[in-house]
Design a protein around this motif. Structure first.
Motif, PDB file in Angstrom:
ATOM      1  N   LEU A   1      -6.268   3.650   9.302  1.00 19.22           N
ATOM      2  CA  LEU A   1      -5.339   4.105  10.332  1.00 19.22           C
ATOM      3  C   LEU A   1      -4.516   5.296   9.867  1.00 19.22           C
ATOM      4  O   LEU A   1      -3.847   5.944  10.672  1.00 19.22           O
ATOM      5  N   GLU A   2      -4.565   5.562   8.554  1.00 17.52           N
ATOM      6  CA  GLU A   2      -3.861   6.694   7.950  1.00 17.52           C
ATOM      7  C   GLU A   2      -2.374   6.672   8.291  1.00 17.52           C
ATOM      8  O   GLU A   2      -1.776   7.674   8.654  1.00 17.52           O
ATOM      9  N   ILE A   3      -1.784   5.481   8.182  1.00 15.56           N
ATOM     10  CA  ILE A   3      -0.336   5.351   8.373  1.00 15.56           C
ATOM     11  C   ILE A   3       0.317   5.305   6.995  1.00 15.56           C
ATOM     12  O   ILE A   3      -0.038   4.481   6.157  1.00 15.56           O
ATOM     13  N   SER A   4       1.244   6.205   6.783  1.00 13.56           N
ATOM     14  CA  SER A   4       1.949   6.242   5.501  1.00 13.56           C
ATOM     15  C   SER A   4       3.211   5.402   5.617  1.00 13.56           C
ATOM     16  O   SER A   4       4.041   5.609   6.517  1.00 13.56           O
ATOM     17  N   LEU A   5       3.353   4.435   4.733  1.00 13.74           N
ATOM     18  CA  LEU A   5       4.489   3.513   4.788  1.00 13.74           C
ATOM     19  C   LEU A   5       5.259   3.536   3.470  1.00 13.74           C
ATOM     20  O   LEU A   5       4.649   3.658   2.397  1.00 13.74           O
ATOM     21  N   PRO A   6       6.580   3.375   3.533  1.00 14.28           N
ATOM     22  CA  PRO A   6       7.410   3.442   2.324  1.00 14.28           C
ATOM     23  C   PRO A   6       7.464   2.112   1.579  1.00 14.28           C
ATOM     24  O   PRO A   6       8.543   1.649   1.199  1.00 14.28           O
ATOM     25  N   ILE A   7       6.303   1.491   1.403  1.00 11.97           N
ATOM     26  CA  ILE A   7       6.276   0.167   0.782  1.00 11.97           C
ATOM     27  C   ILE A   7       5.212   0.159  -0.309  1.00 11.97           C
ATOM     28  O   ILE A   7       4.038   0.454  -0.045  1.00 11.97           O
ATOM     29  N   GLU A   8       5.624  -0.197  -1.502  1.00 13.49           N
ATOM     30  CA  GLU A   8       4.662  -0.325  -2.601  1.00 13.49           C
ATOM     31  C   GLU A   8       3.819  -1.584  -2.385  1.00 13.49           C
ATOM     32  O   GLU A   8       4.346  -2.641  -2.047  1.00 13.49           O
ATOM     33  N   TYR A   9       2.515  -1.420  -2.563  1.00 16.94           N
ATOM     34  CA  TYR A   9       1.628  -2.561  -2.343  1.00 16.94           C
ATOM     35  C   TYR A   9       1.675  -3.533  -3.517  1.00 16.94           C
ATOM     36  O   TYR A   9       1.564  -3.145  -4.673  1.00 16.94           O
ATOM     37  N   LYS A  10       1.866  -4.805  -3.168  1.00 20.74           N
ATOM     38  CA  LYS A  10       1.786  -5.872  -4.159  1.00 20.74           C
ATOM     39  C   LYS A  10       0.877  -6.948  -3.585  1.00 20.74           C
ATOM     40  O   LYS A  10       1.026  -7.343  -2.427  1.00 20.74           O
ATOM     41  N   GLU A  11      -0.039  -7.391  -4.400  1.00 15.82           N
ATOM     42  CA  GLU A  11      -1.051  -8.318  -3.910  1.00 15.82           C
ATOM     43  C   GLU A  11      -0.435  -9.583  -3.334  1.00 15.82           C
ATOM     44  O   GLU A  11      -0.918 -10.124  -2.329  1.00 15.82           O
ATOM     45  N   ASP A  12       0.654 -10.070  -3.926  1.00 14.00           N
ATOM     46  CA  ASP A  12       1.225 -11.323  -3.436  1.00 14.00           C
ATOM     47  C   ASP A  12       2.042 -11.129  -2.154  1.00 14.00           C
ATOM     48  O   ASP A  12       2.613 -12.081  -1.619  1.00 14.00           O
ATOM     49  N   GLU A  13       2.103  -9.901  -1.644  1.00 13.37           N
ATOM     50  CA  GLU A  13       2.781  -9.630  -0.383  1.00 13.37           C
ATOM     51  C   GLU A  13       1.792  -9.295   0.721  1.00 13.37           C
ATOM     52  O   GLU A  13       2.173  -8.767   1.779  1.00 13.37           O
ATOM     53  N   LEU A  14       0.523  -9.612   0.500  1.00 12.48           N
ATOM     54  CA  LEU A  14      -0.515  -9.243   1.463  1.00 12.48           C
ATOM     55  C   LEU A  14      -0.263  -9.857   2.839  1.00 12.48           C
ATOM     56  O   LEU A  14      -0.565  -9.253   3.875  1.00 12.48           O
ATOM     57  N   GLU A  15       0.313 -11.044   2.877  1.00  9.31           N
ATOM     58  CA  GLU A  15       0.552 -11.699   4.175  1.00  9.31           C
ATOM     59  C   GLU A  15       1.469 -10.866   5.056  1.00  9.31           C
ATOM     60  O   GLU A  15       1.345 -10.865   6.288  1.00  9.31           O
ATOM     61  N   TYR A  16       2.395 -10.111   4.428  1.00 12.87           N
ATOM     62  CA  TYR A  16       3.298  -9.279   5.216  1.00 12.87           C
ATOM     63  C   TYR A  16       2.572  -8.050   5.763  1.00 12.87           C
ATOM     64  O   TYR A  16       2.871  -7.587   6.873  1.00 12.87           O
ATOM     65  N   TRP A  17       1.624  -7.526   4.992  1.00 17.73           N
ATOM     66  CA  TRP A  17       0.800  -6.419   5.494  1.00 17.73           C
ATOM     67  C   TRP A  17      -0.044  -6.899   6.673  1.00 17.73           C
ATOM     68  O   TRP A  17      -0.268  -6.158   7.633  1.00 17.73           O
ATOM     69  N   ASP A  18      -0.509  -8.147   6.589  1.00 19.29           N
ATOM     70  CA  ASP A  18      -1.264  -8.715   7.721  1.00 19.29           C
ATOM     71  C   ASP A  18      -0.391  -8.742   8.978  1.00 19.29           C
ATOM     72  O   ASP A  18      -0.834  -8.372  10.075  1.00 19.29           O
ATOM     73  N   ASP A  19       0.855  -9.201   8.811  1.00 20.56           N
ATOM     74  CA  ASP A  19       1.770  -9.249   9.947  1.00 20.56           C
ATOM     75  C   ASP A  19       2.063  -7.856  10.490  1.00 20.56           C
ATOM     76  O   ASP A  19       2.135  -7.648  11.710  1.00 20.56           O
TER      77      ASP A  19
END
Length: 815
Positions: free
Chosen positions: A243-261
């Motif tokens: 989707l090429e959306i730039s977000l101000p959030i560092e990716y952490k594997e244990d936060e994947l559920e929030y990326w899903d939301d």
């Protein structure tokens, strides 16, 4: 014959077409017996051109496999496929066969080909069923090697272009999102889309496929000479790469559920217009979200972990200038979004792990935020963490002679801090925690300590103000002081001395009845606060003045209960329409043993809550309200040895009922009193020593001033009942000690006025435009004098009395 011999290889499409045309007319026995023809290809362009040739030039019918599916996103099992192929009555091309067959399991794949390769239709010897096999060279030739009757099967043709088609298929559960055109990725969301695509378009280099059958079976497609399948099941990867959306959030594997939301919330068609800050603001229904908003939303039980995850990113990116360095550090470190109080605990405790230099940079910002959100921190920092904080603050204070670090690390948020402030004031007022510090750190306590002459309270006996001031100080220190003992020994030396002051105060019930009967104030509600003693009158005035409620005390005076000073004999008739009872203060006194410092802090919080409740319950409309009580409380009986002269006492030894015919008379330790309401006799403790056991709680029932004397306060938000406003200034701020006359200008002119000096009430007399009085007990130095005009608030002013120097009445020049 082996598989290699069976496959006829062509080096041009025209040669293949010619072979197909020849085959249709062939009278070969095998050619006419078996109708299925497999055509091996490695290029979809060749497939489409061959399809056109078969349909247009040979009259072959097109059989679309998707017509067999029971739904747009359903697969077709091998039995259905086999039956459909065998039931074709005319020459047909099955399309797109390989885009279905490549996802069969190996057993299904071989089972299907075994089932149809020798399909017969003797009645129609020229019927041909053409099945293109694209990109499945290895799997199909492996089948042929294992097929036992390969020699008698129909011919198998192969035409490969010099270069295979190469297609990257991203298999993703994320469907229906519009992919940016510049990525040149084709999105196929259903099985029908997948099967139709290969017949209508030139292949794309990249395909995003969300068809459910392929999601479940794409692993079966290996090895494949055309397709490379790559699962995309990471929502962060999909948001950023597809989707090429730039977000101000560092990716952490244990936060994947929030990326899903987040992906689910972005919307199928809104990805290209997605704005993170706007999204968060809309989610929380704010045009902008402040730091205080972030803490409030974070604490809210209705905010999910996902919401807190968003708030962190929003704050760090879009409120960067508003964030203090301390708040930024806490947010950067936070990684627990499911439990609301983690942020508040970390915020409270993080400073203890800093160096002294780091603390200096963060003291103020930490304090400001905690004070601005005091209720949240009180509610969300658990008791065990508050105990941890207390221990470490005490540890710092013990190492700090001036309390400089301990004072800065305190925020006046938690009750334990108030206990510390109270203790520091009692123990170190002369050194490093005086009244000025108390005003900053614990203003409620300064409100409690306000002198009676500084508030508009009628005190029928001048000694009472001094007594209650001494009682409050003794209670703060939890020490039965000599000053307090001396006053109570004098005033309650005997029944006569007790009655001398007891009857000088109006009974609170009589006072209420008089005011209501004469309609002095239009009282429409009465609040009975159980256990509220006269000691709290200045504190109640302080609370009213700082409440911004519009209510003022229009009448304030010290009244009394009857003795024994218990609830039963001094209750008010509660009806929940006019008279309301509030029990919290009395319940606090009885629920546990008295604790030095802590109980007084709890009492101040309770009285504060009670007054705020009264004000909050009467926000709407104009009201005039009476605040009354049935008795006060004393903590001093705990500090005195019990007299142990009666074993059948009530209220931890404060009184004992007597028989109606009892002839006992009062002595120096108790008064025998016939109660004014029930007309029964009681033996009531005159001083703080109880008659029976030594109390461990605050007590009431006895005859000490703090047990007997109670507030009688009328408050109103009706301007007609409120104080008049005056401007009061001294005519002279310095007065000769020989004159002792003070004078004030009071504007506008009152009906009358008085002054209070050292507890003595002085009537002021109007002379012209000023009001004058004589201070008979004046001494040299600066003093506070309180001026109270008619229906006006008391104003405390400073007057200095000065001496005139040596004078003998003789002229020294005569000598």
């Amino acid at each position: 014959m082996d598989a290699t011999d069976k496959v006829i290889v062509f080096h041009s499409l025209d040669d293949l077409k010619e072979a197909i045309s020849t085959d249709v007319k062939s009278h070969d026995v095998l050619a006419q017996r078996y109708c299925v023809r497999f055509i091996m290809l490695n290029c979809f362009d060749a497939f489409r051109e061959l399809t056109k040739f078969l349909i247009r030039e040979l009259g072959v019918k097109k059989f679309d496999l998707e017509t067999l599916a029971l739904g747009p996103d359903k697969t077709i099992d091998i039995d259905t496929l086999s039956d459909a192929v065998r039931s074709l009555k005319v020459s047909s091309i099955v399309t797109p066969f390989s885009e279905l067959a490549r996802f069969f399991k190996e057993s299904e794949f071989k089972g299907f080909f075994n089932d149809i390769i020798l399909s017969e239709d003797i009645a129609h010897p020229q019927k041909r069923i053409y099945i293109p096999i694209i990109g499945l060279h290895n799997r199909f030739t492996d089948f042929l090697k294992s097929f036992g009757r390969i020699e008698e099967s129909a011919p198998i043709w192969q035409y490969y272009t010099p270069k295979d088609d190469k297609v990257m298929v991203y298999v993703s559960k994320f469907k229906d999102y519009i992919i940016p055109d510049k990525l040149n990725i084709c999105s196929l969301t259903t099985m029908r889309d997948w099967l139709s695509f290969w017949k209508k378009q030139a292949p794309k280099d990249k395909i995003l496929c969300g068809a459910s059958p392929i999601l479940n079976r794409w692993q079966n497609a290996k090895p494949d000479s055309i397709f490379t399948f790559q699962p995309v099941d990471n929502s962060h990867e999909f948001i950023t790469d597809f989707l090429e959306i730039s977000l101000p959030i560092e990716y952490k594997e244990d936060e994947l559920e929030y990326w899903d939301d987040l992906l689910q919330s972005i919307g199928k068609n809104a990805a290209q217009m997605f704005d993170f800050s706007q999204y968060v603001e809309d989610l929380f229904n704010r045009k902008t979200i402040t730091v205080n908003d972030i803490l409030s939303f974070w604490a809210d039980d209705g905010t999910p972990a996902y919401g807190r995850w968003l708030l962190k990113a929003y704050a760090l990116t879009y409120q960067e200038n508003e964030l203090s360095g301390y708040m930024r550090n806490i947010l950067q470190e936070i990684d627990d979004f499911k439990i609301a109080n983690t942020l508040f605990v970390n915020f409270t405790e993080r400073i203890f792990y800093m160096t002294n230099a780091e603390r200096l940079q963060n003291f103020d910002s930490r304090k400001n935020i905690m004070q601005s959100q005091r209720d949240l921190f009180r509610a969300l920092v658990p008791e065990e963490h508050q105990s941890w904080l207390k221990e470490h603050i005490i540890e710092i204070a013990q190492k700090d002679d001036s309390l400089s670090q301990a004072k800065r690390i305190c925020t006046a948020t938690f009750d334990f801090e108030k206990v510390l402030f109270l203790g520091w004031y009692v123990l170190r007022a002369e050194k490093d925690f005086g009244l000025s510090h108390l005003k900053d750190f614990y203003p409620d306590l300064t409100g409690y300590l306000t002198p009676f002459e500084a508030v508009a309270t009628k005190v029928p006996a001048s000694w009472v103000a001094d007594y209650l001031q001494q009682f409050r100080r003794a209670k703060m220190a939890d020490n039965y002081t000599d000053e307090l003992k001396a006053i109570v020994d004098e005033r309650n030396a005997s029944a006569d001395s007790f009655y001398n002051w007891y009857y000088s105060f109006q009974d609170s019930h009589d006072l209420l009845s008089e005011i209501q009967h004469n309609k002095v104030y239009p009282i429409d509600k009465i609040y009975w606060v159980d256990g509220l003693g006269a000691e709290f009158i200045p504190f109640i005035h302080y609370l009213l003045e700082n409440s911004q409620s519009g209510y003022e005390a229009v009448l304030s005076q010290i009244a009394r209960t009857t003795i024994p000073s218990n609830t039963h004999l001094n209750s008010f008739d509660v009806n929940n329409h006019l008279i309301f009872k509030l029990n919290a203060l009395d319940e606090l006194a009885h629920e546990g043993h008295y604790q030095k410092y802590a109980t007084l802090v709890a009492e101040l919080e309770t009285v504060k809550a009670v007054i705020h409740k009264i004000l909050d319950d009467n926000k709407v409309g104009k009201h005039t309200i009476a605040i009354v009580s049935d008795h006060g409380l004393s903590s001093m009986s705990r500090k005195c040895d019990s007299l142990k002269i009666d074993s059948k006492t009530k209220h931890e030894g404060r009184y004992a009922p007597l028989a109606d015919d009892c002839t006992m008379v009062s002595d120096i330790n108790f008064v025998v009193h016939e109660n004014e309401r029930d007309h029964k006799k009681y033996k009531v403790a005159l001083r703080h020593q109880s008659l029976g056991v030594k109390p461990t709680h605050e007590v009431h029932g006895g005859a000490t001033p703090e047990e007997v004397l109670v507030p009688f306060i009328v408050i109103s938000n009706d301007d007609a009942s409120k104080f008049l406003k005056y401007t009061i200034v001294p005519v002279e701020a310095k007065v000769p000690i020989s004159d002792r006359k003070v004078a004030f200008k009071i504007i506008p002119e009152p009906q009358s006025s008085k002054a209070i000096f050292n507890g003595q009430e002085i009537a002021l007399i109007r002379h012209g435009m000023q009001w004058e009085g004589i201070i008979s007990n004046a001494t040299e130095g600066k003093h506070h004098i309180t001026v109270i005009p008619f229906r006006g608030k008391p104003v405390q002013l400073e007057i200095e009395f000065f001496g005139m120097g040596f004078s003998s009445g003789l002229d020294l020049d005569d000598f």
